[in-house]
Design a protein around this motif. Structure first.
Motif, short mmCIF file in Angstrom:
data_model
loop_
_atom_site.label_atom_id
_atom_site.label_comp_id
_atom_site.label_asym_id
_atom_site.label_seq_id
_atom_site.Cartn_x
_atom_site.Cartn_y
_atom_site.Cartn_z
N LYS A 56 0.83 -1.22 0.00
CA LYS A 56 0.00 0.00 0.00
C LYS A 56 0.86 1.26 0.00
O LYS A 56 0.47 2.30 -0.50
N LYS B 195 0.90 6.22 11.38
CA LYS B 195 -0.32 7.05 11.34
C LYS B 195 -1.56 6.19 11.18
O LYS B 195 -2.62 6.50 11.70
N GLN B 196 -1.43 5.10 10.42
CA GLN B 196 -2.63 4.29 10.11
C GLN B 196 -2.68 2.97 10.86
O GLN B 196 -3.38 2.05 10.46
N LYS B 197 -1.88 2.84 11.91
CA LYS B 197 -1.72 1.49 12.48
C LYS B 197 -3.02 0.90 13.02
O LYS B 197 -3.24 -0.31 12.88
N GLU B 198 -3.89 1.72 13.58
CA GLU B 198 -5.13 1.15 14.16
C GLU B 198 -6.01 0.55 13.06
O GLU B 198 -6.53 -0.54 13.20
N GLU B 199 -6.14 1.28 11.93
CA GLU B 199 -6.94 0.74 10.81
C GLU B 199 -6.28 -0.52 10.25
O GLU B 199 -6.94 -1.50 9.95
N LEU B 200 -4.94 -0.46 10.14
CA LEU B 200 -4.22 -1.62 9.56
C LEU B 200 -4.41 -2.86 10.43
O LEU B 200 -4.59 -3.96 9.93
N LYS B 201 -4.39 -2.68 11.74
CA LYS B 201 -4.55 -3.84 12.65
C LYS B 201 -5.91 -4.51 12.42
O LYS B 201 -6.03 -5.73 12.49
N LYS B 202 -6.91 -3.68 12.11
CA LYS B 202 -8.25 -4.25 11.89
C LYS B 202 -8.32 -5.04 10.59
O LYS B 202 -9.18 -5.89 10.41
N GLU B 203 -7.41 -4.71 9.67
CA GLU B 203 -7.43 -5.40 8.36
C GLU B 203 -6.65 -6.72 8.37
O GLU B 203 -6.63 -7.44 7.37
#
Ligand SMILES: C[S@@+](CC[C@H](N)C(=O)[O-])C[C@H]1O[C@@H](n2cnc3c(N)ncnc32)[C@H](O)[C@@H]1O
Length: 428
Positions: free
Chosen positions: A60, A123-131
């Motif tokens: 990404k 910056k995007q780690k929380e969204e990435l963890k959900k994926e």
């Protein structure tokens, strides 16, 4: 800390590029103290367990193919992403460490690139963890499994194999007592399962030689060899000696043969600690059989060299470095040794063939070809009752009477390695 991380980058590169076991690569790293070793282990094993998803994440953020000179940057990104997503290391620590390391191993330009990518991931780690997809197997490893197992089974193998394994030990005797002393769980076949933490050498009974480390599944092969007291047994690929120790413990007179002198050195050290003795021979099994003039053996244990793909829980790097052609190559070598073995086994004797491979090419299919070429050999089915006195282990016995363990077996206790065992008898 950044020395360990730099060593981790170098080790990751060595494993993935040279297709080496992580445990072998680690012994070459003199920069890591034993204290740092636990962190290096956790970092690298976590990275391998999640590398499929880590690569997806990086796709990404990295749009261009990296030039060859930037390759250290790529390994720094694998480890940095693992730390951000799975180890909860503070963002600044991850970014600073891997940027510095990349400056040192590559150049300023690549370090700037690593800096930018890691910042975006933070910056995007929380969204990435959900994926997170919890995929463990890259397509090449899936391809190995796909030869033998359906999609649903592969899915079960994948989920179970991703979990960190516990520490299994085999005791000389009195398993219930040692389970209590060590605070472990007693598995149905008398293996003791311990939490995998702390130094093994400091545990009670280690220095006195009361037990040795051996996975539950690996311990089953010798359990399938009854009545060997005072019998001559050839342990044909013996080092580092887990099964040799079991054979001696059952009262057999053991010849422990292996092609590797350093591995036999380890076997000697292990036997010494356990106060056990065997005839130790350093030779190629094929040469040994060709020149053997002694009395045929009462039993032969062939724990054949294999792809080790059954040990992916402990060695998650294998899913990234093993290909079908590696499995096929090992299967050829096994076939050569296996098909010569009848020459040194007496009539009425038992042959145990086993491998720590998950591939049937190195197990069930290997034995099918052997039986076709050697009609004087018969399968002696192994039963759950003889392994544990009950039918608790029925799930690991195949219709033909082989042992075939898979990571999802023994689920109540936390799974197991994958292992194959066949018991054959040479008839008149
Ligand atoms: C699966 S490991 C054996 C593990 C051992 N039985 C134990 O329980 O600790 C396979 C062994 O085969 C040995 N090996 C490989 N090729 C060989 C050959 N041609 N002849 C004899 N030993 C060989 C390797 O050095 C390795 O130690």
């Amino acid at each position: 800390m950044s020395t360990i991380r730099q060593a981790a980058v170098e080790m990751l590169k060595d494993v993935l590029e040279n297709k080496n076991f992580f445990s072998e690569v680690k012994t070459k790293q003199s920069q890591i103290s034993s204290q740092d070793s636990a962190f290096a282990n956790m970092l690298i094993l976590t990275t391998f367990r999640h590398l499929v998803f880590i690569k997806k994440v990086l796709k990404k953020f990295v749009k261009k193919k990296l030039p060859a000179t930037a390759v250290s940057g790529q390994y720094a990104l694998f480890l940095g992403t693992a730390e951000i997503l799975y180890l909860n290391t503070p963002d600044y620590a991850v970014i600073n460490s891997y940027v510095e390391i990349t400056k040192h191993l590559a150049d300023k330009y690549v370090a700037g690139f690593v800096n930018a990518v890691l910042r975006n991931i933070c910056k995007q780690k929380e969204e990435l963890k959900k994926e997170e997809t919890n995929e463990f197997f890259p397509p090449e490893f899936f391809h190995i499994l796909n030869q033998d197992y359906g999609k649903k089974t592969i899915q079960k193998i994948q989920s179970a194999a991703m979990l960190e394994p516990k520490l299994d030990i085999t005791v000389k005797s009195d398993a219930a007592h040692w389970a209590e002393v060590l605070g472990g769980k007693l598995l149905p076949s008398d293996t003791i399962r311990l939490e995998n933490n702390g130094k093994i050498t400091e545990l009670s009974g280690y220095a006195d030689g009361a037990w040795w480390v051996q996975d539950f599944a690996a311990a089953l092969a010798v359990k399938a060899l009854p009545d060997i007291k005072n019998k001559n047994v050839l342990d044909m690929c013996a080092a580092p000696g887990g099964k040799t120790a079991q054979l001696i413990n059952k009262g057999a007179k053991v010849t422990a043969l292996d092609i590797s002198a350093p591995r036999l050195q380890k076997l000697q050290e292990n036997l010494q600690r356990l106060h056990f003795e065997a005839d130790v021979v350093c030779a190629d099994a094929l040469e040994y059989i060709k020149t053997y003039k002694g009395t045929p053996y009462d039993a032969v244990l062939l724990d054949a060299p294999c792809s080790a793909t059954g040990t992916i829980r402990r060695h998650p790097e294998l899913v990234h470095i093993k290909r079908l052609k590696d499995v096929e190559k090992q299967a050829e070598l096994q076939k050569e040794i296996l098909h010569e073995t009848p020459k040194i086994l007496k009539t009425g004797g038992t042959l145990i063939y086993c491998t720590c491979s998950i591939s049937k090419l190195e197990g069930e299919k290997q034995i099918a070809a052997f039986l076709e070429a050697n009609p004087d050999f018969k399968i002696v089915p192994i039963t759950s009752e003889e392994l544990c006195g009950d039918n608790y282990l029925a799930e690991i016995i195949t219709e033909q009477g082989f042992i075939r363990t898979l990571p999802q077996h023994l689920a109540d206790f936390g799974g197991t390695d994958s292992f194959f065992v066949a018991r054959l008898k040479k008839e008149a």
